[in-house]
Design an enzyme around this catalytic site. Structure first.
Site, PDB file in Angstrom:
ATOM      1  N   TRP A  16       0.857  -1.198   0.000  1.00 45.51           N
ATOM      2  CA  TRP A  16       0.000   0.000   0.000  1.00 45.51           C
ATOM      3  C   TRP A  16       0.891   1.247   0.000  1.00 45.51           C
ATOM      4  CZ3 TRP A  16      -5.406   0.404   2.387  1.00 45.51           C
ATOM      5  CH2 TRP A  16      -6.163  -0.742   2.088  1.00 45.51           C
ATOM      6  N   ARG A  74     -19.599   1.008  -2.281  1.00 41.79           N
ATOM      7  CA  ARG A  74     -19.294   1.453  -3.635  1.00 41.79           C
ATOM      8  C   ARG A  74     -19.339   0.253  -4.556  1.00 41.79           C
ATOM      9  NH1 ARG A  74     -14.400   1.172  -1.072  1.00 41.79           N
ATOM     10  NH2 ARG A  74     -14.502   3.284  -0.299  1.00 41.79           N
ATOM     11  N   ASN A  95      -1.230  -0.779  -4.304  1.00 39.37           N
ATOM     12  CA  ASN A  95      -2.668  -0.754  -4.101  1.00 39.37           C
ATOM     13  C   ASN A  95      -3.323   0.532  -4.614  1.00 39.37           C
ATOM     14  OD1 ASN A  95      -5.195  -1.798  -2.773  1.00 39.37           O
ATOM     15  ND2 ASN A  95      -4.955   0.124  -1.649  1.00 39.37           N
ATOM     16  N   GLU A  96      -4.193   0.378  -5.627  1.00 37.47           N
ATOM     17  CA  GLU A  96      -5.032   1.473  -6.139  1.00 37.47           C
ATOM     18  C   GLU A  96      -4.233   2.698  -6.566  1.00 37.47           C
ATOM     19  OE1 GLU A  96      -7.983   2.135  -3.135  1.00 37.47           O
ATOM     20  OE2 GLU A  96      -9.032   0.265  -3.565  1.00 37.47           O
ATOM     21  N   GLU A 133     -10.575  -6.597  -4.546  1.00 41.38           N
ATOM     22  CA  GLU A 133     -11.015  -5.946  -3.313  1.00 41.38           C
ATOM     23  C   GLU A 133     -12.462  -5.542  -3.515  1.00 41.38           C
ATOM     24  OE1 GLU A 133      -8.582  -2.924  -1.467  1.00 41.38           O
ATOM     25  OE2 GLU A 133     -10.357  -1.891  -0.718  1.00 41.38           O
TER      26      GLU A 133
END
Length: 592
Positions: free
Chosen positions: A35, A303, A81-82, A158
């Protein structure tokens, strides 16, 4: 690796957690996803791809260390991550893993959206080869054409992250089925863990399924972002209280009745009046059918946006053909979410007998129900002792950090929001401060979220309003160093930069400051005090009603400064920047 030559494979709780998981299921899969990254990798930039070899080496050593020190095999490794991926980095990582004999470790990318990773793979044959799985976050049960064209495994890597009420359970029940039906995603199940260190550690039951639910257990202060967004809740280590929430039993409808190597049947889809069904087999005659009728109102995930749909009372008829027509009996497991008077969680019903029906059976389906029909007889809800009663955080709390050989590197109940606070042994101090808590990062990490430029660890009850915080502090950095204690801290996690509260700072240059926020923009008071680095001081912060006072070594430095906002929040300790500093004899007393 806090520093360039630093390798420590016993920090944090994640090693322990992975080993405990392996004890319960030796086949459980382990997956790592950075992350954030240590700052030294960025060479002054908030970017992990400055030196591709160095970042790949960092990730590789973590995988090697997991095996060497803990006998843990990491099965999958992610990129960032993202956040942005770097095509060349992914290729370098694959080559370095192979060079170290880690050919079996698979790469998943990019743990963000389906694009642009899917299109990049179609345009680059080497990238297509080195990526084993495309992982997207919160895909809303849908995929894109490019992802399908890669012919790679497609995972919702995720999902969920919804409060673990019955609505959260409904969200999970719906996406567990429909991620496969709508998106043909064929991942593994089940869970991963929210942590605050560089690596996210993922534990997945080895199932032929499509969803990784974030997060495993809500074991952090509930008022932090995404409070209670775990499959179960265990957020009171001081009392031992926990709750096995309804998402646990919703996931059991799938996880208890499939095994590695099972396949989805092509006859899956949506029900005429809302809901969906999937069917899986082991190819040896066993069959599991999972049916869900989650309503729109009771299955909204956090979401993405969920377009409206309708679910109503209906009868559904299923016909088993071929070898399945000879199945004599199906076990039935049932969940009904909603009103307490009609609520059931993972209840075993009477079996369905099919000998005289030519493999045909009908079910009456209402809103917000789950059925599992299976040939397996191994299902079970199990039991556990009644958990201890819920208790608030103790109003009087002390920690002197006098632990010679700590089981974990971090002190209990402290929740680091920025920075890392670890048990520390002062070899040169044989006296009162031999064992302390030390902030050990001397460089801002390559961040995932907009972390603060200060370090901070929170503790206590968010409802606290009137409290006294006392702590011995030791600044290690001459001239520029600084530390604080605080009360009524009202934000954390991804919102930490905007945290308000009452912060009492002292600095190595002989000054003090009282601020109403962590960033230091709201200044209540400032002045000079007899403070220098490399000396222990005792700070005390008193907050009562609309006023606060501060003491240094038993003498008031400031008194009765008005503090109207916030009304309540956690206690905290921290440093002015990413610098070494120590804390000892922490003590908080809250009266309300």
């Amino acid at each position: 690796m806090h520093y360039a030559l630093d390798e420590n494979y016993f920090r944090g709780y994640e090693w322990w957690l992975m080993k405990e998981a392996k004890k319960r299921n030796p086949n459980i899969i382990l997956m790592g996803l950075p992350w954030s990254f240590p700052g030294w990798l960025g060479k002054g930039f908030n970017w992990p791809y400055v030196n591709l070899q160095l970042t790949a080496y960092y990730v590789m050593t973590w995988i090697v260390g997991a095996k060497h020190y803990h006998d843990l095999d990491i099965d999958y490794i992610g990129i960032w991550n993202e956040r942005s991926f770097d095509i060349n980095y992914i290729k370098v990582l694959r080559r370095m893993l192979n060079y170290q004999g880690l050919n079996q470790v698979k790469i998943i990318a990019s743990d963000n959206l389906w694009e642009p990773i899917s299109a990049s793979m179609l345009l680059d044959s080497e990238l297509l080869e080195v990526i084993d799985v495309i992982g997207a976050h919160y895909p809303g049960t849908h995929i894109v054409k490019d992802a399908k064209l890669t012919k790679k495994k497609l995972w919702s890597s995720e999902d969920f992250s919804t409060v673990n009420s019955d609505v959260g359970a409904g969200c999970l029940g719906r996406i567990l089925n429909q991620n496969y039906i709508n998106g043909c995603m064929t991942a593994l199940l089940d869970i991963y863990i929210l942590i605050t260190s560089s690596f996210g550690i993922y534990l997945l039951s080895n199932q032929p399924f499509s969803t990784i639910a974030w997060n495993l257990v809500a074991s952090y202060y509930e008022q932090l972002p995404y409070g209670r967004c775990g499959l179960m809740t265990a957020q009171e280590p001081w009392s031992g209280h926990y709750v096995v929430e309804s998402p646990i039993w919703v996931s059991a409808h799938t996880t208890q009745f499939t095994q590695p190597g099972w396949y989805y049947l092509k006859t899956v889809g949506h029900l005429e009046k809302g809901g969906s069904y999937v069917a899986l087999t082991d190819g040896l005659g066993n069959l599991t059918i999972i049916i869900e009728t989650m309503s729109h109102k009771h299955s909204k995930c956090i979401r993405p946006f969920l377009p409206y749909f309708n679910v109503s009372h209906q009868f559904a008829t299923f016909v088993l053909k071929g070898s399945f027509s000879e199945i004599p009996e199906l076990q039935v497991w049932y969940t009904k979410l909603g009103k307490p008077s009609t609520r059931f969680l993972f209840k075993q019903l009477d079996s369905l007998w099919l000998l005289d029906s030519s493999g045909t059976f009908s079910l009456e389906l209402q809103e917000d129900e789950l059925f599992t029909l299976t040939t397996l007889t191994t299902g079970g809800k199990g039991s556990y002792p009644l958990p201890p009663k819920s208790q608030p955080f103790p109003r009087i709390y002390k920690d002197d950090f006098d632990v010679d050989y700590p089981f974990f590197s971090e002190a209990p109940n402290f929740a680091d929001q920025t920075g890392v606070f670890e048990y520390f042994t002062n070899i040169e101090d044989p006296g009162e401060h031999r064992f302390t808590l030390r902030q050990v990062l001397n460089q801002r990490p390559i961040t995932w979220a907009a972390d603060a430029y200060n370090t901070i660890s929170i503790i206590g009850d968010y409802k606290w309003s009137n409290l006294t915080v006392t702590c011995d502090v030791y600044i290690e950095t001459p001239e520029k160093g600084g530390v604080f204690i605080a009360g009524r801290v009202n934000k954390g996690g991804i919102l930490i930069r905007g945290a308000r509260g009452v912060f009492f700072w002292i600095f190595a240059n002989g000054t003090y400051r009282v601020t109403g926020d962590l960033a230091g923009w709201i200044i209540y008071a400032l002045g000079h005090v007899d403070v220098t680095a490399k000396t222990w001081y005792t700070l005390r912060l008193i907050i009562k009603g609309r006023f606060s006072s501060g003491m240094l070594n038993g003498r008031y430095v400031w008194t009765n400064i008005p503090v109207s906002f916030p009304k309540n929040g956690w206690a905290a300790i921290g440093t002015h920047s990413f610098e070494f500093a120590q804390f000892d004899n922490f003590h908080v007393e809250a009266t309300s």
